[in-house]
Design a protein around this motif. Structure first.
Motif, PDB file in Angstrom:
ATOM      1  N   HIS A   5       0.867  -1.179   0.000  1.00  0.00           N
ATOM      2  CA  HIS A   5       0.000   0.000   0.000  1.00  0.00           C
ATOM      3  C   HIS A   5       0.902   1.227   0.000  1.00  0.00           C
ATOM      4  N   ILE A   7       1.392   5.408   0.304  1.00  0.00           N
ATOM      5  CA  ILE A   7       0.903   6.713   0.757  1.00  0.00           C
ATOM      6  C   ILE A   7       1.905   7.778   0.346  1.00  0.00           C
ATOM      7  N   TYR A  42       0.949   6.652  10.711  1.00  0.00           N
ATOM      8  CA  TYR A  42       0.880   5.694   9.606  1.00  0.00           C
ATOM      9  C   TYR A  42       1.781   4.491   9.854  1.00  0.00           C
ATOM     10  N   GLN A 149       8.317  -5.512  -1.467  1.00  0.00           N
ATOM     11  CA  GLN A 149       7.437  -6.465  -0.795  1.00  0.00           C
ATOM     12  C   GLN A 149       8.020  -7.875  -0.820  1.00  0.00           C
ATOM     13  N   LYS A 155       4.927  -4.026   3.529  1.00  0.00           N
ATOM     14  CA  LYS A 155       3.492  -4.010   3.251  1.00  0.00           C
ATOM     15  C   LYS A 155       2.935  -2.593   3.087  1.00  0.00           C
ATOM     16  N   LYS A 156       3.640  -1.611   3.649  1.00  0.00           N
ATOM     17  CA  LYS A 156       3.156  -0.229   3.587  1.00  0.00           C
ATOM     18  C   LYS A 156       4.340   0.699   3.305  1.00  0.00           C
ATOM     19  N   ASP A 176      -1.912   5.060  -3.636  1.00  0.00           N
ATOM     20  CA  ASP A 176      -3.230   4.668  -3.119  1.00  0.00           C
ATOM     21  C   ASP A 176      -3.846   5.727  -2.219  1.00  0.00           C
ATOM     22  N   GLU A 177      -2.988   6.525  -1.604  1.00  0.00           N
ATOM     23  CA  GLU A 177      -3.470   7.449  -0.571  1.00  0.00           C
ATOM     24  C   GLU A 177      -2.611   8.710  -0.567  1.00  0.00           C
ATOM     25  N   ARG A 224      -8.099   9.035  -0.533  1.00  0.00           N
ATOM     26  CA  ARG A 224      -7.834   7.688  -1.017  1.00  0.00           C
ATOM     27  C   ARG A 224      -8.235   7.587  -2.487  1.00  0.00           C
TER      28      ARG A 224
END
Length: 226
Positions: A5, A7, A42, A149, A155-156, A176-177, A224
């Motif tokens: 994911h 950001i 986060y 990953q 994962k983030k 994504d964000e 998002r």
């Protein structure tokens, strides 16, 4: 695609500038504090930054590679150590001079192109810095995320670089964000730098996830991807 994911976390003025003297004003230090507080909330597994951003922070010293002259290295990804937190630096040609393998307690991963020299690879291994290859000439954003990953278990990811790196990942549709800390100032910065710098970025749609007024008239805007 199997990827983390993503950001994009930035500080912006009211008029949309992300560079300028406002970042360094002592009376606006609370803006940087708010930025750091949100980043901690986060808790990303990896922070992604570009070479230019790092050299603005560390200076533009040139790495001394004389001890590695003539060294031949395999062009394979290298894991110096495992960690629960990483800082991945986009440095395609290997220009950053490092002193250690960690930044603020996070293990460094140098993201390279195949144009990097064998001497620089030997230099990174000597320092204990991990590295991955992500393209022949230009770095491929998809490959970067997949390797973070698959190799490091990330994962983030939080992108905390500048407009160019933001634009690269936005072009690929990989953000994504959005997390934007709005400083309570309007600036007439000489360099008109906004959150995204790109020649081919198409329109992207986001929805508002959260709007929060923080202390000292700072806003946090959270979006998002639709």
């Amino acid at each position: 695609m199997n990827r983390p994911h993503v950001i994009c976390h930035m500080i912006s003025t009211i008029d949309g500038m992300v560079k300028g003297d406002f970042i360094y004003r002592e009376d606006l230090a609370f803006v940087n504090e708010a930025y750091g507080d949100i980043m901690m909330k986060y808790a990303p597994d990896a922070t992604l930054m570009g070479r230019v951003t790092i050299q603005e922070m560390m200076g533009d010293a040139v790495p001394n590679l004389s001890a590695y002259k003539g060294r031949k290295m395999e062009r394979t990804d290298y894991v110096a150590k495992r960690s629960t937190n990483y800082v991945a630096i986009l440095d395609p040609k290997g220009k950053i001079a490092w002193n250690e393998a960690d930044m603020d307690g996070s293990h460094l991963i140098s993201v390279l192109s195949n144009k990097v020299s064998d001497e620089y690879l030997a230099y990174l291994q000597e320092l204990g810095i991990s590295y991955i290859f992500a393209g022949d000439l230009e770095l491929n954003a998809d490959v970067i995320l997949e390797k973070l990953q698959n190799i490091f278990g990330v994962k983030k990811v939080m992108i905390a670089g500048g407009p160019r790196i933001n634009g690269t990942f936005a072009e690929a549709g990989l953000i994504d964000e959005l997390s934007i800390i709005v400083a309570p100032v309007v600036t007439n910065a000489k360099e008109k730098a906004t959150i995204f710098s790109s020649d081919s970025l198409e329109m992207l749609d986001y929805r508002v996830e959260n709007v929060e007024k923080l202390p000292d008239n700072v806003l946090w805007l959270n979006y998002r991807r639709v």
